[in-house]
Design a protein around this motif. Structure first.
Motif, mmCIF file in Angstrom:
data_model
loop_
_atom_site.group_PDB
_atom_site.id
_atom_site.type_symbol
_atom_site.label_atom_id
_atom_site.label_comp_id
_atom_site.label_asym_id
_atom_site.label_seq_id
_atom_site.Cartn_x
_atom_site.Cartn_y
_atom_site.Cartn_z
ATOM 1 N N LEU A 119 4.676 -58.745 0.906
ATOM 2 C CA LEU A 119 3.632 -58.997 -0.084
ATOM 3 C C LEU A 119 3.647 -57.935 -1.177
ATOM 4 N N PRO A 120 3.371 -58.330 -2.412
ATOM 5 C CA PRO A 120 3.363 -57.370 -3.522
ATOM 6 C C PRO A 120 2.186 -56.418 -3.415
ATOM 7 N N PRO A 121 2.272 -55.246 -4.040
ATOM 8 C CA PRO A 121 1.189 -54.265 -3.937
ATOM 9 C C PRO A 121 -0.057 -54.645 -4.714
ATOM 10 N N GLY A 122 0.076 -55.416 -5.770
ATOM 11 C CA GLY A 122 -1.073 -55.779 -6.593
ATOM 12 C C GLY A 122 -1.620 -57.139 -6.241
ATOM 13 N N CYS A 123 -2.045 -57.877 -7.247
ATOM 14 C CA CYS A 123 -2.578 -59.217 -7.051
ATOM 15 C C CYS A 123 -1.471 -60.147 -6.566
ATOM 16 N N ARG A 124 -1.746 -60.894 -5.523
ATOM 17 C CA ARG A 124 -0.721 -61.758 -4.937
ATOM 18 C C ARG A 124 -0.468 -63.009 -5.764
ATOM 19 N N LEU A 145 -9.537 -79.476 -3.412
ATOM 20 C CA LEU A 145 -10.925 -79.163 -3.747
ATOM 21 C C LEU A 145 -11.783 -80.424 -3.836
ATOM 22 N N GLY A 146 -11.173 -81.544 -4.213
ATOM 23 C CA GLY A 146 -11.930 -82.782 -4.321
ATOM 24 C C GLY A 146 -12.482 -83.247 -2.994
ATOM 25 N N VAL A 147 -11.793 -82.952 -1.887
ATOM 26 C CA VAL A 147 -12.258 -83.384 -0.571
ATOM 27 C C VAL A 147 -13.553 -82.672 -0.178
ATOM 28 N N VAL A 148 -13.653 -81.385 -0.521
ATOM 29 C CA VAL A 148 -14.827 -80.624 -0.106
ATOM 30 C C VAL A 148 -15.972 -80.719 -1.115
ATOM 31 N N ALA A 149 -15.697 -81.283 -2.291
ATOM 32 C CA ALA A 149 -16.750 -81.412 -3.305
ATOM 33 C C ALA A 149 -17.863 -82.316 -2.787
ATOM 34 N N GLY A 150 -19.074 -81.839 -2.848
ATOM 35 C CA GLY A 150 -20.217 -82.624 -2.418
ATOM 36 C C GLY A 150 -20.398 -82.701 -0.918
ATOM 37 N N ARG A 151 -19.470 -82.112 -0.142
ATOM 38 C CA ARG A 151 -19.570 -82.182 1.311
ATOM 39 C C ARG A 151 -19.784 -80.819 1.954
ATOM 40 N N THR A 152 -19.869 -79.780 1.137
ATOM 41 C CA THR A 152 -20.054 -78.437 1.674
ATOM 42 C C THR A 152 -21.148 -77.707 0.909
ATOM 43 N N ASP A 153 -21.701 -76.686 1.558
ATOM 44 C CA ASP A 153 -22.716 -75.846 0.920
ATOM 45 C C ASP A 153 -22.086 -74.640 0.239
ATOM 46 N N ARG A 154 -20.878 -74.296 0.682
ATOM 47 C CA ARG A 154 -20.187 -73.135 0.123
ATOM 48 C C ARG A 154 -18.688 -73.343 0.295
ATOM 49 N N ILE A 155 -17.912 -72.823 -0.655
ATOM 50 C CA ILE A 155 -16.461 -72.981 -0.628
ATOM 51 C C ILE A 155 -15.803 -71.607 -0.697
ATOM 52 N N ALA A 156 -14.768 -71.417 0.112
ATOM 53 C CA ALA A 156 -13.937 -70.212 0.037
ATOM 54 C C ALA A 156 -12.526 -70.642 -0.313
ATOM 55 N N VAL A 157 -11.978 -70.065 -1.373
ATOM 56 C CA VAL A 157 -10.617 -70.381 -1.822
ATOM 57 C C VAL A 157 -9.677 -69.307 -1.276
ATOM 58 N N MET A 158 -8.653 -69.737 -0.528
ATOM 59 C CA MET A 158 -7.711 -68.792 0.072
ATOM 60 C C MET A 158 -6.363 -68.869 -0.626
ATOM 61 N N TYR A 159 -5.735 -67.704 -0.751
ATOM 62 C CA TYR A 159 -4.383 -67.624 -1.305
ATOM 63 C C TYR A 159 -3.650 -66.468 -0.642
ATOM 64 N N ALA A 160 -2.498 -66.753 -0.053
ATOM 65 C CA ALA A 160 -1.641 -65.726 0.560
ATOM 66 C C ALA A 160 -2.410 -64.852 1.542
ATOM 67 N N GLY A 161 -3.233 -65.497 2.381
ATOM 68 C CA GLY A 161 -3.942 -64.783 3.436
ATOM 69 C C GLY A 161 -5.255 -64.167 3.043
ATOM 70 N N GLU A 162 -5.643 -64.274 1.772
ATOM 71 C CA GLU A 162 -6.879 -63.665 1.286
ATOM 72 C C GLU A 162 -7.852 -64.725 0.782
ATOM 73 N N VAL A 163 -9.136 -64.379 0.789
ATOM 74 C CA VAL A 163 -10.131 -65.172 0.070
ATOM 75 C C VAL A 163 -10.207 -64.610 -1.339
ATOM 76 N N ASP A 172 -5.236 -61.696 5.970
ATOM 77 C CA ASP A 172 -5.156 -60.276 5.613
ATOM 78 C C ASP A 172 -6.455 -59.792 4.984
ATOM 79 N N GLY A 173 -7.388 -59.377 5.824
ATOM 80 C CA GLY A 173 -8.624 -58.770 5.339
ATOM 81 C C GLY A 173 -9.674 -59.763 4.884
ATOM 82 N N VAL A 174 -9.937 -60.787 5.689
ATOM 83 C CA VAL A 174 -10.909 -61.822 5.318
ATOM 84 C C VAL A 174 -12.297 -61.473 5.837
ATOM 85 N N ASP A 175 -13.291 -61.566 4.945
ATOM 86 C CA ASP A 175 -14.705 -61.473 5.313
ATOM 87 C C ASP A 175 -15.332 -62.835 5.065
#
Length: 352
Positions: A286-291, A219-237, A28-31
């Motif tokens: 989905l709720p109107p505010g923060c998910r 998060l431990g799996v991607v630690a040290g193995r990526t240049d950038r991390i995106a955390v997703m929750y309920a369809g959003e970053v 839902d609205g990912v960039d």
């Protein structure tokens, strides 16, 4: 790594499934951008939209009548959603490939693994049968598979879990794609084999100069193995940044919850792990505010009414979507207030 001319640019991406229960807004609205040679990690709980996001990047839902995709995905200057059927046949495998989390379902059980590796080579690269077989054996050698001349003629059920995952990686890498999508490739493996597979992916990606998107709930799996991390929750970053900033100066309460829930090697024996209370929201309502509001320890009335957007939270492109970020004066005041008054009272007051 070249991020000034990104390989992939995702803008306002939305993927919705039409189900008997209602419309499921899985993404839902990912960039998102993926630079050339960049390694991007996507983390979050099961059901946060990680796998749907990467499948949308591959345009796998193009002909699904029950799926609606909005937004834009540009791959190497080409609009993925406008690709013809014929173009997509060569896009998959040659330009972009995926390693799925369960090789027993991604590998064809009635075909020898060698055929599954050589078929893409013959189709995309125009190699003959002998040349494709020789290239496949060489790839298996790089993957550390013993006796590759024998293994290449076996069926998936004749191989161990770690061996099957290596074969799935071989299929994905067979045509040297520009972008590799690894969808929780070590979920069903023990920790020793997990490390071997992840180290192998790191080495091959570096040698071939590929971009990679690594999906995980840990998060431990991607630690040290990526240049950038995106955390997703309920369809959003909800937060994105370089690993150093994200691990040391996280700003979103959900990121903090993921980090705190990871077991620690030097912690007390038999200590109870921290958990994120509650459940993710229903994606059909989905709720109107923060998910994350219903599970957040520093929720305030504003959080239930106003949806936060990603905004700058630190250096090097660190961004977070939170009205009361962790570690800021407003966030600390919100947390202290809830500790004194009780988080349940705050939520109940606004919900009523």
């Amino acid at each position: 790594m070249n991020t000034t001319d990104p390989l992939v640019t995702v803008t306002g991406l939305r993927t919705t499934f039409d189900t008997p229960k209602g419309l499921v807004r899985a993404v839902d609205g990912v960039d998102l951008t993926v630079g050339r040679g960049e390694r991007v990690g996507i983390v979050g709980e099961s059901g946060s939209g990680k796998s749907v996001l990467v499948r949308t990047l591959m345009n796998l839902f193009r002909d699904d009548p029950y799926t609606t995709v909005d937004g834009q995905v540009v791959f190497d200057g080409e609009n993925v959603r406008e690709m013809s059927r014929e173009r997509r046949r060569h896009f998959w495998g040659r330009d972009i490939a995926m390693v799925f989390q369960n090789p027993m379902t991604s590998l064809n059980p009635v075909k020898r693994v060698g055929d599954q590796i050589t078929d893409p080579m013959r189709f995309h690269l125009g190699l003959g049968r002998k040349a494709a077989r020789a290239a496949a054996i060489e790839l298996l050698v790089q993957l550390g598979i013993p006796a590759p001349q024998r293994r290449i003629d076996q069926y998936p059920h004749e191989l161990s879990g770690g061996m099957r995952q290596r074969m799935a990686i071989a299929v994905a890498l067979s045509c040297a794609p520009k972008l590799l999508l690894a969808d929780e490739p070590t979920t069903a493996l023990d920790v020793t084999v997990q490390k071997q597979i992840l180290n192998l992916l790191d080495r091959l990606v570096a040698e071939r100069g590929m971009s990679v998107v690594l999906i995980s709930h840990d998060l431990g799996v991607v630690a040290g193995r990526t240049d950038r991390i995106a955390v997703m929750y309920a369809g959003e970053v909800v937060e994105t940044g370089r690993p150093h900033e994200l691990f040391r100066q996280y700003r979103h309460p959900y990121t903090r919850g993921l980090l705190n829930s990871a077991p620690r090697l030097h912690g007390a024996k038999h200590a109870r792990l921290d958990v994120i209370g509650g459940l993710p929201p229903d994606l059909t309502a989905l709720p109107p505010g923060c998910r994350f509001a219903a599970r957040c320890p520093q929720v305030q009335p504003r959080c239930l009414d106003e949806r936060p957007v990603l905004r700058e939270a630190g250096p090097n492109g660190h961004r977070s979507a939170c009205h009361f970020p962790v570690g800021t004066p407003s966030g600390e005041q919100a947390l202290a207030h809830n500790r004194d008054s009780g988080i349940a009272a705050v939520v109940e007051e606004v919900a009523s």
